[in-house]
Design an enzyme around this catalytic site. Structure first.
Site, PDB file in Angstrom:
ATOM      1  N   GLN A  94       0.849  -1.195   0.000  1.00 22.12           N
ATOM      2  CA  GLN A  94       0.000   0.000   0.000  1.00 22.12           C
ATOM      3  C   GLN A  94       0.887   1.248   0.000  1.00 22.12           C
ATOM      4  O   GLN A  94       0.385   2.356  -0.040  1.00 22.12           O
ATOM      5  CB  GLN A  94      -0.898   0.000   1.248  1.00 22.12           C
ATOM      6  CG  GLN A  94      -1.863  -1.166   1.283  1.00 22.12           C
ATOM      7  CD  GLN A  94      -2.401  -1.398   2.705  1.00 22.12           C
ATOM      8  OE1 GLN A  94      -3.364  -0.790   3.126  1.00 22.12           O
ATOM      9  NE2 GLN A  94      -1.761  -2.285   3.442  1.00 22.12           N
ATOM     10  N   ASP A  97       6.281   4.667  -1.505  1.00 21.69           N
ATOM     11  CA  ASP A  97       7.725   4.943  -1.544  1.00 21.69           C
ATOM     12  C   ASP A  97       8.417   3.924  -2.449  1.00 21.69           C
ATOM     13  O   ASP A  97       7.766   3.054  -3.042  1.00 21.69           O
ATOM     14  CB  ASP A  97       8.306   4.928  -0.118  1.00 21.69           C
ATOM     15  CG  ASP A  97       8.132   3.570   0.550  1.00 21.69           C
ATOM     16  OD1 ASP A  97       8.530   2.549  -0.047  1.00 21.69           O
ATOM     17  OD2 ASP A  97       7.561   3.517   1.666  1.00 21.69           O
ATOM     18  N   HIS A 112      -1.570   1.598  -4.096  1.00 22.48           N
ATOM     19  CA  HIS A 112      -1.942   3.003  -3.906  1.00 22.48           C
ATOM     20  C   HIS A 112      -1.056   3.949  -4.712  1.00 22.48           C
ATOM     21  O   HIS A 112      -0.951   5.130  -4.377  1.00 22.48           O
ATOM     22  CB  HIS A 112      -1.903   3.362  -2.415  1.00 22.48           C
ATOM     23  CG  HIS A 112      -2.992   2.707  -1.625  1.00 22.48           C
ATOM     24  ND1 HIS A 112      -3.014   2.635  -0.255  1.00 22.48           N
ATOM     25  CD2 HIS A 112      -4.136   2.089  -2.036  1.00 22.48           C
ATOM     26  CE1 HIS A 112      -4.105   1.993   0.153  1.00 22.48           C
ATOM     27  NE2 HIS A 112      -4.799   1.644  -0.911  1.00 22.48           N
ATOM     28  N   CYS A 123      -3.936  13.559 -20.877  1.00 19.98           N
ATOM     29  CA  CYS A 123      -4.061  12.291 -21.628  1.00 19.98           C
ATOM     30  C   CYS A 123      -4.074  11.070 -20.701  1.00 19.98           C
ATOM     31  O   CYS A 123      -4.193   9.943 -21.160  1.00 19.98           O
ATOM     32  CB  CYS A 123      -2.941  12.164 -22.665  1.00 19.98           C
ATOM     33  SG  CYS A 123      -1.327  11.759 -21.973  1.00 19.98           S
TER      34      CYS A 123
HETATM   35  P1  OAD Z   1      -1.181   2.458   9.209  1.00 24.02           P
HETATM   36  O1  OAD Z   1      -0.475   3.689   9.654  1.00 24.02           O
HETATM   37  O2  OAD Z   1      -2.666   2.451   9.291  1.00 24.02           O
HETATM   38  O3  OAD Z   1      -0.681   1.219  10.046  1.00 24.02           O
HETATM   39  C1  OAD Z   1       0.685   0.964  10.253  1.00 24.02           C
HETATM   40  C2  OAD Z   1       0.839  -0.380  10.925  1.00 24.02           C
HETATM   41  O4  OAD Z   1       2.236  -0.687  10.990  1.00 24.02           O
HETATM   42  C3  OAD Z   1       0.307  -0.456  12.360  1.00 24.02           C
HETATM   43  O5  OAD Z   1      -0.435  -1.652  12.517  1.00 24.02           O
HETATM   44  C4  OAD Z   1       1.586  -0.485  13.208  1.00 24.02           C
HETATM   45  O6  OAD Z   1       1.444  -1.238  14.395  1.00 24.02           O
HETATM   46  C5  OAD Z   1       2.545  -1.180  12.275  1.00 24.02           C
HETATM   47  N1  OAD Z   1       3.963  -0.902  12.521  1.00 24.02           N
HETATM   48  C6  OAD Z   1       4.523   0.213  13.058  1.00 24.02           C
HETATM   49  N2  OAD Z   1       5.865   0.105  13.087  1.00 24.02           N
HETATM   50  C7  OAD Z   1       6.164  -1.104  12.557  1.00 24.02           C
HETATM   51  C8  OAD Z   1       7.381  -1.819  12.303  1.00 24.02           C
HETATM   52  N3  OAD Z   1       8.565  -1.275  12.587  1.00 24.02           N
HETATM   53  N4  OAD Z   1       7.305  -3.043  11.743  1.00 24.02           N
HETATM   54  C9  OAD Z   1       6.109  -3.595  11.418  1.00 24.02           C
HETATM   55  N5  OAD Z   1       4.921  -2.977  11.631  1.00 24.02           N
HETATM   56  C10 OAD Z   1       4.944  -1.755  12.190  1.00 24.02           C
HETATM   57  O7  OAD Z   1      -0.656   2.146   7.727  1.00 24.02           O
HETATM   58  P2  OAD Z   1      -1.350   1.316   6.541  1.00 24.02           P
HETATM   59  O8  OAD Z   1      -2.074   0.127   7.064  1.00 24.02           O
HETATM   60  O9  OAD Z   1      -0.327   1.106   5.503  1.00 24.02           O
HETATM   61  O10 OAD Z   1      -3.854   5.095   2.066  1.00 24.02           O
HETATM   62  O11 OAD Z   1      -2.398   2.363   6.003  1.00 24.02           O
HETATM   63  C11 OAD Z   1      -3.190   1.998   4.925  1.00 24.02           C
HETATM   64  C12 OAD Z   1      -3.518   3.185   4.083  1.00 24.02           C
HETATM   65  O12 OAD Z   1      -4.036   4.243   4.899  1.00 24.02           O
HETATM   66  C13 OAD Z   1      -2.343   3.854   3.412  1.00 24.02           C
HETATM   67  O13 OAD Z   1      -1.923   3.210   2.242  1.00 24.02           O
HETATM   68  C14 OAD Z   1      -2.877   5.214   3.101  1.00 24.02           C
HETATM   69  C15 OAD Z   1      -3.463   5.498   4.454  1.00 24.02           C
HETATM   70  O14 OAD Z   1      -4.443   6.468   4.521  1.00 24.02           O
HETATM   71  C16 OAD Z   1      -4.233   6.176   1.345  1.00 24.02           C
HETATM   72  O15 OAD Z   1      -3.740   7.268   1.526  1.00 24.02           O
HETATM   73  C17 OAD Z   1      -5.289   5.893   0.333  1.00 24.02           C
END
Ligand code: OAD
Length: 254
Positions: A94, A97, A112, A123
């Site tokens: 998701q 980067d 994403h 275009c």
């Molecule tokens: P979140 O910020 O919602 O969740 C991050 C997760 O990573 C949490 O469950 C943390 O516990 C975990 N975490 C933190 N540090 C970590 C580490 N060092 N190793 C492993 N896990 C760790 O991020 P996403 O689930 O990616 O979308 O968010 C989903 C989407 O919400 C994103 O793609 C973005 C955002 O809004 C859009 O903008 C459409």
């Protein structure tokens, strides 16, 4: 093996996640500092650029600094090792980067979008954008103030090489659809894998959060690396408590 990743896998590379941990502990997420209703939507961003230029400038500066300074961590490199050994079917991420590719993993399915890609507003072509060009343009733009910054930020992505139209970052904001090709590639990978590794995602954003269910229904082996419980922790075969950067090398090691 297929990996399904989110913002947490880049935390140890210095990119903040979006959401703070459910208990309220841990570092703040991007959405704690900036409202997702404004900074996560196309209409909100457009309004902020005009009405709150200083805050918009700071948002772009913060996101750009985190993105361009980040280096792949041991977890990204671990996936790269699996790819080199022919054991990785795909990374479905998701994240927008470039850390998975710089860590050596391939192929990467970006649900994403990708900050280093532009989408032409005329275009609709998608075009790769040179990392250093974008870095320099955003740095110069965010050094300015107020509406001057806004004007330069909005022109930071180069014009479309095909038709000369203006480009926006090729990323998915709230309210926008996911790229169909990437979605289909993700479904296919999950239909073919025999092991799913989930890491770095809170599993809260639909429809991406529903993808691991494909592997679950096929009853393939599932592993999660997460410092705290997520909606997946209750059903995966191996819920490992830990961080991506520390745990991946242990999994790949032997
Ligand atoms: P979140 O910020 O919602 O969740 C991050 C997760 O990573 C949490 O469950 C943390 O516990 C975990 N975490 C933190 N540090 C970590 C580490 N060092 N190793 C492993 N896990 C760790 O991020 P996403 O689930 O990616 O979308 O968010 C989903 C989407 O919400 C994103 O793609 C973005 C955002 O809004 C859009 O903008 C459409």
């Amino acid at each position: 093996m297929v990996a399904f990743t989110g913002a947490g896998v880049a935390a140890e590379s210095g990119i903040p996640t979006f959401r703070r941990a459910p208990g309220g502990g841990g570092p703040a997420g991007l959405w704690d500092d900036y409202s997702p209703a404004i900074y996560g939507t196309p209409w909100g961003l457009a309004a902020a650029a005009v009405v709150r230029p200083e805050r918009f400038r700071r948002f772009v500066r913060d996101v750009a600094a985190a993105f361009f300074d980040a280096e792949p961590n041991a977890g990204h490199r671990g996936l790269g090792e699996l790819a080199a050994e022919g054991r990785l079917r795909a990374v479905i991420t998701q994240n927008i980067d470039d850390l998975h590719e710089r860590g050596g993993a391939e192929p990467i399915i970006k649900l994403h979008g990708d900050l280093l890609s532009g989408r032409c507003l005329r275009c609709h072509a998608r075009n790769a954008v040179d990392r250093e060009v974008l870095r320099a343009r955003l740095a110069a733009a965010t050094e300015r103030r107020h509406w001057r910054a806004t004007r330069h930020i909005l022109k930071a992505y180069p014009r479309c090489p095909r038709c000369g139209g203006r480009q926006r970052p090729d990323v998915v904001l709230f309210g926008e659809g996911l790229p169909r090709h990437q979605w289909q590639a993700a479904e296919t990978a999950l239909e073919e894998c025999d092991l799913l590794l989930i890491s770095g995602t809170s599993g809260t954003v639909y429809p991406a959060n529903a993808l691991p269910d494909i592997a679950r229904q096929r009853r393939v082996t599932t592993v999660e690396i997460s410092p705290e419980p997520t909606p997946y922790s209750g059903w995966v075969d191996y819920p490992l408590t830990g961080t991506f950067g520390e745990t991946m090398p242990q999994l790949v090691g032997d």
